[in-house]
Design a protein around this motif. Structure first.
Motif, short mmCIF file in Angstrom:
data_model
loop_
_atom_site.label_atom_id
_atom_site.label_comp_id
_atom_site.label_asym_id
_atom_site.label_seq_id
_atom_site.Cartn_x
_atom_site.Cartn_y
_atom_site.Cartn_z
N ASN A 1 0.84 -1.19 0.00
CA ASN A 1 0.00 0.00 0.00
C ASN A 1 0.88 1.25 0.00
O ASN A 1 1.85 1.34 0.76
N GLY A 2 0.54 2.20 -0.88
CA GLY A 2 1.33 3.42 -0.98
C GLY A 2 2.46 3.34 -1.99
O GLY A 2 3.18 4.32 -2.18
N ALA A 3 2.63 2.16 -2.65
CA ALA A 3 3.71 2.03 -3.63
C ALA A 3 3.42 2.82 -4.89
O ALA A 3 4.33 3.09 -5.68
N GLY A 4 2.14 3.17 -5.13
CA GLY A 4 1.80 3.99 -6.30
C GLY A 4 1.17 3.22 -7.44
O GLY A 4 1.19 3.67 -8.58
N LYS A 5 0.56 2.06 -7.14
CA LYS A 5 -0.02 1.22 -8.21
C LYS A 5 -1.17 1.94 -8.91
O LYS A 5 -1.19 2.04 -10.14
N SER A 6 -2.14 2.43 -8.14
CA SER A 6 -3.29 3.12 -8.75
C SER A 6 -2.84 4.40 -9.44
O SER A 6 -3.35 4.76 -10.51
N THR A 7 -1.87 5.11 -8.84
CA THR A 7 -1.36 6.33 -9.45
C THR A 7 -0.70 6.03 -10.79
O THR A 7 -0.88 6.77 -11.77
N LEU A 8 0.05 4.92 -10.86
CA LEU A 8 0.69 4.54 -12.12
C LEU A 8 -0.35 4.26 -13.20
O LEU A 8 -0.19 4.68 -14.36
N LEU A 9 -1.43 3.56 -12.85
CA LEU A 9 -2.49 3.31 -13.84
C LEU A 9 -3.09 4.62 -14.33
O LEU A 9 -3.37 4.78 -15.52
N LEU B 1 -5.71 10.65 2.62
CA LEU B 1 -5.14 9.30 2.62
C LEU B 1 -5.57 8.51 1.39
O LEU B 1 -6.67 8.71 0.85
N SER B 2 -4.71 7.58 0.96
CA SER B 2 -5.09 6.64 -0.09
C SER B 2 -6.01 5.58 0.49
O SER B 2 -6.22 5.52 1.71
N GLY B 3 -6.54 4.71 -0.38
CA GLY B 3 -7.45 3.67 0.10
C GLY B 3 -6.80 2.74 1.11
O GLY B 3 -7.38 2.43 2.16
N GLY B 4 -5.57 2.29 0.83
CA GLY B 4 -4.87 1.40 1.75
C GLY B 4 -4.51 2.10 3.05
O GLY B 4 -4.60 1.51 4.13
N GLU B 5 -4.10 3.37 2.96
CA GLU B 5 -3.76 4.13 4.17
C GLU B 5 -5.00 4.35 5.03
O GLU B 5 -4.95 4.27 6.26
#
Length: 554
Positions: free
Chosen positions: A43-51, A459-463
């Motif tokens: 979580n927070g690695a940026g997966k959704s942001t990369l998409l 916060l992001s979803g995971g956060e």
């Protein structure tokens, strides 16, 4: 649809940071070609942001993203206007209107231009909806009448109807029931183009051809599906641990040899001085012998110290190779519930619409049992949890609680104050804890340094999931009954494993809504109940008359 052979998605020195300066990725290089790719990371690695960067929803702050084909993107949270019709979401509303006009005898050329070659558009739309388990969804139906899972499937149907060569899916199985997941798995399995999916769903990730893991400093690609990736990761960790042990052994040996050499040198020096005194050598000769001995001793000592430095360097390299993913550390309170004790009883529970059938729903939870609640989307699982916890008022029936601590982890994670910090929210749940205690608890959920001062709304979803979980598990009194609504939806794979371990050690009662079969197996479910819209639970739970007398609400 033609299948591209060369890399279709290329990220070169890609960088992105949020407006407040928080970095997400820096100088990322990544190439994705044909087939199915699973994108994973903590979580927070940026997966959704990369998409979003690949889809063009966000603009990079540095570097480039190149997509060589037509692209379709299904975000994690699909923004749909409740008043929109299904055919509008599918992108066929104008074509349908033109077809209806032509069928009514209007031969205006603009209608024929609107239809083009799509004379069978309604049939194709219905076929996609039927394939994804939405045969009951009419094309004129408002989107606001669909469940969350149905909305996700509708968004996927719209993309499949377009037939893009590149398809991006962000957590597509969230909120889907078991049958809907199977249909989505089939759609992924048979998709002929380039597909990139961000997911924690282990079944879905076993359908991909490669895994790309986002790490803090790079993206790393593995051939094969999730199971192959996990097996390779275990091998790499075992090798790294073995190298660390070997390096530690070598370091101890070099330290021992250096100590032994120093003892020998000291003994040799004493023996040399004694011999010189006994031999009565001239001072100039004795001085030359002493300097020669010192040079020899220095070389010997330097050799051993050099070996020791080399051993330390090898140990440092070996330790660097050991992966230490940032995972939440969950410590559930010691909340043992005696076997057989009645924890919760619901009798004749129902909504004003009669969601649970003509006689309502009965349920009893005893002792430390672990109940999985499953059912199709729209069967009322989330509604039932809210009624059981008093978050929503029942139209009929009662709920009796036999324990003090009952906590609900909601699917929407809406129990926190959006405008307050993470620390302030957790403080609200645990007013008597000291600041140091709260910060210690938050650190176990990866809110370290100044992260507890971050406002929840950012916060992001995971956060957000981690913040809600930290608040609920810090609550006073500690929970004897945990009620969880799709708890794995926003967690990375490592954190799901941690949550499984924590719940497996939990001594209270559990009531879990989840369609994640590996997760349910991992937490030791003892009873499974299926909820059906309009009929209630299968099997029915009618043994409420034997329950202990308890306070009622509802």
């Amino acid at each position: 649809m033609s299948i591209p052979t060369a890399p279709t998605i290329v990220c070169s020195a890609l960088s992105f940071a949020w407006p407040d300066g928080t970095p997400v990725c820096a100088d990322l290089d990544l190439a994705i070609g044909s087939g199915r790719t699973g994108l994973i990371g903590v979580n927070g690695a940026g997966k959704s942001t990369l998409l979003k960067l690949i889809a063009g929803v966000l603009r990079p702050t540095g570097g480039t993203v190149t997509v060589g084909s037509d692209l379709g993107y299904l975000p994690q949270h699909l923004p749909l206007d409740a008043a929109r019709r299904v055919d509008d979401v599918l992108g066929i509303a104008d074509t349908r209107a033109a077809l209806l006009a032509i069928e009514a005898g209007d031969a205006d050329v603009r209608h024929f231009d609107a239809v083009g070659d799509d004379w069978d558009v309604e049939e194709r739309a219905r076929a996609e909806l039927d394939r994804l388990g939405l045969p009951h969804v009419d094309l004129d139906r408002p989107v606001g009448t669909l469940s969350g899972g149905e909305s996700i499937l509708l968004g996927l149907a719209a993309l499949l109807l377009r037939r893009p060569e590149v398809l991006l899916l962000d957590e597509p199985t969230n909120n889907l029931d078991e049958s809907a997941r199977e249909r989505l798995y089939d759609a992924v399995r048979t998709y002929p183009g380039v597909l990139v999916v961000v997911s924690h769903d282990r079944v879905l990730l076993d359908l991909v051809d490669r895994i790309v893991e986002l790490l803090p400093d790079r993206a790393r690609s593995y051939g094969g599906n999730l199971s192959a990736y996990l097996e390779l990761l275990d091998q790499e960790r075992a090798t790294a641990d073995r190298l660390v042990r070997t390096a530690q052994t070598e370091l101890r040996r070099q330290k021992r040899e250096l100590a032994e050499a120093q003892v020998k040198l000291a003994r040799r020096a004493r023996t040399g001085r004694k011999a010189q005194l006994e031999a009565g050598l001239p001072k100039i000769v004795a001085g030359k012998l002493k300097r020669a001995a010192e040079v020899s001793a220095g070389k010997l000592k330097g050799t051993h110290e050099g070996r020791l430095d080399d051993a330390r360097a090898r140990l440092s390299e070996a330790r660097d190779a050991v992966r230490e993913d940032q995972e939440i550390r969950i410590e559930l309170p010691e909340t043992e519930v005696p076997a057989g004790r009645t924890v919760l009883v619901a009798e004749g529970l129902n909504t004003s619409s009669g969601l649970f059938g003509p006689t309502g729903l009965d349920l009893i939870v005893r002792g430390p049992e672990r109940i999985a609640l499953v059912g199709d989307n729209g069967s009322g699982k989330t509604t039932l949890l809210r009624l059981l916890t008093g978050a929503e008022q029942a139209a009929e029936g009662t709920v009796r609680l036999g324990v003090d601590g009952v906590r609900l982890l909601p699917q929407r994670l809406d129990v926190l104050d959006e405008d307050a910090t993470v620390f302030a929210n957790v403080r609200r749940f645990a007013p008597s804890a000291s600041d140091a205690e709260l910060r210690g608890r938050l650190a176990r959920f990866l809110f370290k340094g100044n992260r507890p001062e971050q406002v929840v709304g950012t916060l992001s979803g995971g956060e957000r999931f981690r913040a809600v979980l930290a608040a609920l598990l810090s609550a006073e009194p500690p929970p004897h009954l945990l009620i969880l609504d799709e708890p794995t939806n926003s967690l990375d794979l490592a954190s799901v494993r941690r949550l499984e371990q924590a719940l497996d050690a939990y001594r209270g009662a559990l009531l879990v809504v989840s369609h994640d079969r590996p997760f349910l197996a991992g937490i030791g479910i003892t009873r499974e109940l299926t909820l059906h819209r309009g009929t209630g639970l299968t099997p029915p739970d009618r043994a409420v008359e034997d329950a202990d007398p308890m306070p009622r609400h509802g």
